[in-house]
Design an enzyme around this catalytic site. Structure first.
Site, PDB file in Angstrom:
ATOM      1  N   GLU A 103       0.667  -1.001  -0.043  1.00 56.90           N
ATOM      2  CA  GLU A 103      -0.132   0.324   0.101  1.00 56.90           C
ATOM      3  C   GLU A 103       1.032   0.922  -0.099  1.00 56.90           C
ATOM      4  O   GLU A 103       1.877   1.101   0.366  1.00 56.90           O
ATOM      5  CB  GLU A 103      -0.646   0.325   0.825  1.00 56.90           C
ATOM      6  CG  GLU A 103      -0.335  -0.358   2.615  1.00 56.90           C
ATOM      7  CD  GLU A 103      -1.534  -0.063   3.274  1.00 56.90           C
ATOM      8  OE1 GLU A 103      -2.789   0.980   3.928  1.00 56.90           O
ATOM      9  OE2 GLU A 103      -1.006  -0.907   4.517  1.00 56.90           O
ATOM     10  N   CYS A 129      -3.950 -12.483 -14.800  1.00 60.03           N
ATOM     11  CA  CYS A 129      -4.203 -12.498 -16.122  1.00 60.03           C
ATOM     12  C   CYS A 129      -5.591 -11.848 -17.180  1.00 60.03           C
ATOM     13  O   CYS A 129      -4.793 -10.504 -17.784  1.00 60.03           O
ATOM     14  CB  CYS A 129      -2.937 -13.256 -17.078  1.00 60.03           C
ATOM     15  SG  CYS A 129      -0.949 -13.399 -16.435  1.00 60.03           S
TER      16      CYS A 129
END
Length: 340
Positions: A103, A129
């Site tokens: 983060e 993906c």
């Protein structure tokens, strides 16, 4: 196929798609030369990456290049090509697998560097993906609902660390052949960035209509491909079978609402020659309508589909029908139709 599995859009278009590729080329010969001791110990021949996966080379970032900077560059080009000012963007979705830290989100840096307004929603979406197509579908839904006018979907991948870690581990451990092959997919990865701009069709008549598509999940296979910066471990045989079964079942169920048997182009997620050939055979696609980029770029994760679309878009004509097809670890699949 019902409910959330089918989406249709009436007033959303892809306005532009752009990519940024690293300047450094890493050949499969380079990687196998570094792995020579491990290949010799396991009595494995040179040329595996080319013969088994069909990957001749991939791109890696050179010193001074980063996936974040490249994504920003792709985003700026996509905005310019779409004729959209950054101040008009209402949403930025980052779909990258690669990230430098947990983060904050990667999206906040990209939002800042692209000089988007404070009113622009921004966040990361992670779906392996399949992330870029998932991001496009989510962005299209928000445009269709009238909440925003323009959206950006971006992605930047950096395969360097995972490849270095994988090669180091394969050289310094006594892994057997099965262990080596479980990490084989890591050696096919490549780096790259891409960005797309979406907007309303009625306000952007030169755009490429996003008609909709289908999604389908087979999450019982969630442990067949597990990756981190330390390495990516796959059960390649089971992963291929599970992915093919998922794609074929989604394809067959979608046939009742969508006619995808004679598209002008199929933009598939680029994994390897084995994966591409299997998809072409299972879905009975015309091989000449399936552009491939994995021999030059390897598997660039979620960026593979937009990068392949960028490479192929100059061959498309107005009105051509294009199908984006992807499979992500987990397993999830999605197909999205564009009217070029």
């Amino acid at each position: 196929m019902s409910g959330n599995a089918t989406t249709r859009f009436d007033n959303v278009s892809l306005l532009s798609v752009a990519s940024t590729l690293p300047s450094r080329v890493t050949t499969s010969v380079d990687i196998e030369t570094r792995l020579a001791a491990a290949l010799s110990r396991l009595d494995l021949p040179q040329g595996l990456l080319q013969r088994v996966a069909g990957v001749l080379e991939r791109r890696n970032w050179s010193p001074g290049e980063t996936s974040d900077d490249a994504t920003v560059a792709a985003g700026k080009r996509a905005l310019a090509e779409a004729g959209v000012d950054p101040s008009e963007v209402g949403l930025l979705i980052n779909t990258s697998v690669s990230r430098r830290h947990l983060e904050p989100s990667v999206a906040v840096l990209l939002h800042h560097e692209l000089r988007l307004p404070s009113s622009a929603i921004n966040f990361d979406v992670a779906n392996a993906c399949l992330g870029f197509v998932s991001g496009m579908s989510l962005a299209a839904s928000l445009i269709e609902s009238g909440q925003i006018e323009y959206a950006m979907v971006v992605n930047g991948e950096d395969a360097d660390e995972i490849q270095v870690n994988t090669i180091t581990r394969l050289l310094n451990t006594d892994a057997d052949r099965d262990g080596f092959m479980s990490e084989f997919a890591s050696l096919t990865l490549g780096s790259g960035s891409a960005a797309a701009v979406l907007g309303r069709s009625d306000e952007n008549p030169t755009g490429h209509r996003i008609l909709g598509g289908v999604t389908r999940a087979a999450t019982q296979f969630h442990d067949l491909c597990v990756g981190s910066v330390d390495g990516m471990f796959t059960d390649a045989k089971a992963l291929l079978k599970g992915g093919l079964d998922l794609v074929v079942s989604a394809w067959k169920e979608a046939a009742g609402e969508w006619n995808w048997s004679s598209m002008d182009m199929y933009i598939t997620h680029q994994v390897s020659s084995v994966h591409t050939n299997a998809i072409i055979k299972a879905a009975k696609l015309d091989r000449h309508r399936v552009p491939i980029t994995y021999p030059r770029f390897g598997n660039v994760g979620p960026a593979s589909i937009p990068i392949t679309l960028v490479e192929a878009q100059d061959t498309l004509n107005r009105g051509d029908r294009v199908l984006l097809m992807g499979v992500g670890s987990g397993l999830n699949t999605a197909m999205m139709e564009l009217a070029w």
